[in-house]
Design a protein around this motif. Sequence first.
Motif, PDB file in Angstrom:
ATOM      1  N   SER A  80       0.831  -1.201   0.000  1.00 17.10           N
ATOM      2  CA  SER A  80       0.000   0.000   0.000  1.00 17.10           C
ATOM      3  C   SER A  80       0.873   1.262   0.000  1.00 17.10           C
ATOM      4  O   SER A  80       0.594   2.230  -0.726  1.00 17.10           O
ATOM      5  N   ARG A  81       1.912   1.283   0.781  1.00 18.64           N
ATOM      6  CA  ARG A  81       2.809   2.440   0.803  1.00 18.64           C
ATOM      7  C   ARG A  81       3.492   2.654  -0.546  1.00 18.64           C
ATOM      8  O   ARG A  81       3.680   3.788  -0.993  1.00 18.64           O
ATOM      9  N   LYS A  82       3.870   1.579  -1.208  1.00 24.29           N
ATOM     10  CA  LYS A  82       4.499   1.693  -2.527  1.00 24.29           C
ATOM     11  C   LYS A  82       3.544   2.314  -3.535  1.00 24.29           C
ATOM     12  O   LYS A  82       3.928   3.140  -4.361  1.00 24.29           O
ATOM     13  N   ARG A  83       2.261   1.888  -3.471  1.00 22.62           N
ATOM     14  CA  ARG A  83       1.275   2.434  -4.406  1.00 22.62           C
ATOM     15  C   ARG A  83       1.079   3.936  -4.170  1.00 22.62           C
ATOM     16  O   ARG A  83       0.950   4.719  -5.113  1.00 22.62           O
ATOM     17  N   ILE A  84       1.089   4.309  -2.887  1.00 17.43           N
ATOM     18  CA  ILE A  84       0.922   5.739  -2.564  1.00 17.43           C
ATOM     19  C   ILE A  84       2.093   6.569  -3.097  1.00 17.43           C
ATOM     20  O   ILE A  84       1.905   7.652  -3.671  1.00 17.43           O
ATOM     21  N   ARG A  85       3.293   6.070  -2.932  1.00 19.04           N
ATOM     22  CA  ARG A  85       4.480   6.801  -3.429  1.00 19.04           C
ATOM     23  C   ARG A  85       4.448   6.929  -4.952  1.00 19.04           C
ATOM     24  O   ARG A  85       4.806   7.953  -5.504  1.00 19.04           O
ATOM     25  N   ARG A  86       4.001   5.848  -5.633  1.00 16.07           N
ATOM     26  CA  ARG A  86       3.913   5.908  -7.091  1.00 16.07           C
ATOM     27  C   ARG A  86       2.894   6.946  -7.539  1.00 16.07           C
ATOM     28  O   ARG A  86       3.131   7.715  -8.486  1.00 16.07           O
ATOM     29  N   ARG A  87       1.763   6.964  -6.836  1.00 15.51           N
ATOM     30  CA  ARG A  87       0.733   7.944  -7.190  1.00 15.51           C
ATOM     31  C   ARG A  87       1.240   9.375  -6.983  1.00 15.51           C
ATOM     32  O   ARG A  87       0.976  10.270  -7.774  1.00 15.51           O
ATOM     33  N   GLN A  88       2.020   9.595  -5.900  1.00 12.82           N
ATOM     34  CA  GLN A  88       2.565  10.925  -5.636  1.00 12.82           C
ATOM     35  C   GLN A  88       3.554  11.357  -6.717  1.00 12.82           C
ATOM     36  O   GLN A  88       3.562  12.517  -7.143  1.00 12.82           O
ATOM     37  N   ARG A  89       4.374  10.421  -7.149  1.00 14.96           N
ATOM     38  CA  ARG A  89       5.343  10.744  -8.204  1.00 14.96           C
ATOM     39  C   ARG A  89       4.628  11.144  -9.496  1.00 14.96           C
ATOM     40  O   ARG A  89       4.985  12.123 -10.155  1.00 14.96           O
ATOM     41  N   TRP A  90       3.621  10.384  -9.861  1.00 17.94           N
ATOM     42  CA  TRP A  90       2.889  10.689 -11.087  1.00 17.94           C
ATOM     43  C   TRP A  90       2.145  12.020 -10.959  1.00 17.94           C
ATOM     44  O   TRP A  90       2.043  12.783 -11.913  1.00 17.94           O
ATOM     45  N   THR A  91       1.653  12.255  -9.745  1.00 19.06           N
ATOM     46  CA  THR A  91       0.966  13.544  -9.542  1.00 19.06           C
ATOM     47  C   THR A  91       1.926  14.714  -9.737  1.00 19.06           C
ATOM     48  O   THR A  91       1.584  15.725 -10.360  1.00 19.06           O
ATOM     49  N   ASN A  92       3.134  14.598  -9.215  1.00 25.72           N
ATOM     50  CA  ASN A  92       4.148  15.646  -9.395  1.00 25.72           C
ATOM     51  C   ASN A  92       4.505  15.832 -10.861  1.00 25.72           C
ATOM     52  O   ASN A  92       4.675  16.952 -11.339  1.00 25.72           O
ATOM     53  N   VAL A  93       4.631  14.730 -11.556  1.00 25.68           N
ATOM     54  CA  VAL A  93       4.947  14.799 -12.988  1.00 25.68           C
ATOM     55  C   VAL A  93       3.826  15.498 -13.742  1.00 25.68           C
ATOM     56  O   VAL A  93       4.062  16.373 -14.585  1.00 25.68           O
ATOM     57  N   TYR A  94       2.584  15.106 -13.433  1.00 28.43           N
ATOM     58  CA  TYR A  94       1.441  15.731 -14.103  1.00 28.43           C
ATOM     59  C   TYR A  94       1.412  17.234 -13.811  1.00 28.43           C
ATOM     60  O   TYR A  94       1.175  18.056 -14.700  1.00 28.43           O
ATOM     61  N   GLY A  95       1.682  17.590 -12.537  1.00 30.51           N
ATOM     62  CA  GLY A  95       1.676  19.003 -12.170  1.00 30.51           C
ATOM     63  C   GLY A  95       2.751  19.792 -12.905  1.00 30.51           C
ATOM     64  O   GLY A  95       2.517  20.918 -13.374  1.00 30.51           O
TER      65      GLY A  95
END
Length: 405
Positions: free
Chosen positions: A14-29
């Motif tokens: 679950s923590r890994k999925r959260i970190r991946r989502r955060q990275r993609w969010t930063n990239v999108y931003g």
Amino acid sequence: MKDVEKTSVERQNSRKRIRRRQRWTNVYGLVVILLVLTAGITLSYTFLFNISEIRVAGQSDMYTAEEIVEASGIKEGDNLLRLDCKKSAQRILDNLLYVESADVDRKFPSALEITVTRCIPAFNVNYGSGTLLVSKKGKILADNNFITPDLPIIYGLDPADKTPGKLAASENKHKNEAFEALIASIVKMGDDKIMTVDMSDEHSIMVKYKNEMIFKMGNWNDVEYKLSLAENVMKQEDVKGKKGYLTMIGTNQCSFRLNDGPVSVPGGAETTTEPLTDEYGNPIKGERNPEQEADFEKKNNNRRTESQTTAPNYTGNSSDQWTDYSSDQWSDDSSGQWTDYSGNQWSDNSSGQWTETPATQWSDNSAGGYDDGSQWSGGDSSGYIAETTAYSGYSDNSGAQDTQW
């Protein structure tokens, strides 16, 4: 134990999925920000900040506002951000001969202001066969075969390019630096007393003033200070009104002398050899001009003579006479010459002759005697003058009315 292990693994996933989502969010931003910036820049360079108003200010009595704008190459609708202001200002200077300076400033969101100053002729730059008329900043305004009156004459620059519109400049870097420093200082001080500047040797600059004072400045370092120092010396009571030489001693002293002889430097070693002298015994050093020094001495003697409260008064009996009314005096310049107030010289050549320059020659026909009965003949064949008294009274026996000198 198995339940505990399973729960631990699920938490890690679950923590890994959260970190991946955060990275993609930063990239999108970041992508969104870049897209917005790109769009903004594109709009700014295409549709926004386009020029809708051009204002012209400053002094320009030679050109209209339309001519100045046209010379700049700028048009309404051009984009302010894409405009090269320095290049546009240089276009104005290159295209309009009588513009001294030009500034182009953006006035966001859609205006542009051009400020110009007009050229004022300020110097003659002589190069031998001709003379350049240049502005206060050294811009060439004309290439003439004559000297423009009432403007200082600068010798020795040797300009490489004589094209009107260009800056007067020499291939010698040091001469350029000296020239720029000189004209900038003269303009800043507003000095209208300078007649010529000789910078043939940029390390030994000579300035001649309209009052015939010559200032040996040395090099071009601290030009403004040196010119100010010379001005102060010329205003001193014991120097005011005299003709002679001002010479820099060291970096902060200026010496006045009637001739161009050696100037002692405080703390310097004394010379061990006898200095060279001219025919009158005056020392010779450097760029000495004995004729000019004699002229200085003559004029200074005239000044001293004019200050006397009493003076001899010799009056003749006809229009062909020499009269001394205390203002038109005769002065001895200590070199065998007598000079009248009008500038004519009478010189004793030690062989019984007195010569007036310009005019006639008067000869003592007694072969060098000055006693009573000597005859003096005029080179203009006006007859003879016989000495009649022991105190040098002479009568003109040319047939005209007798004249007493």
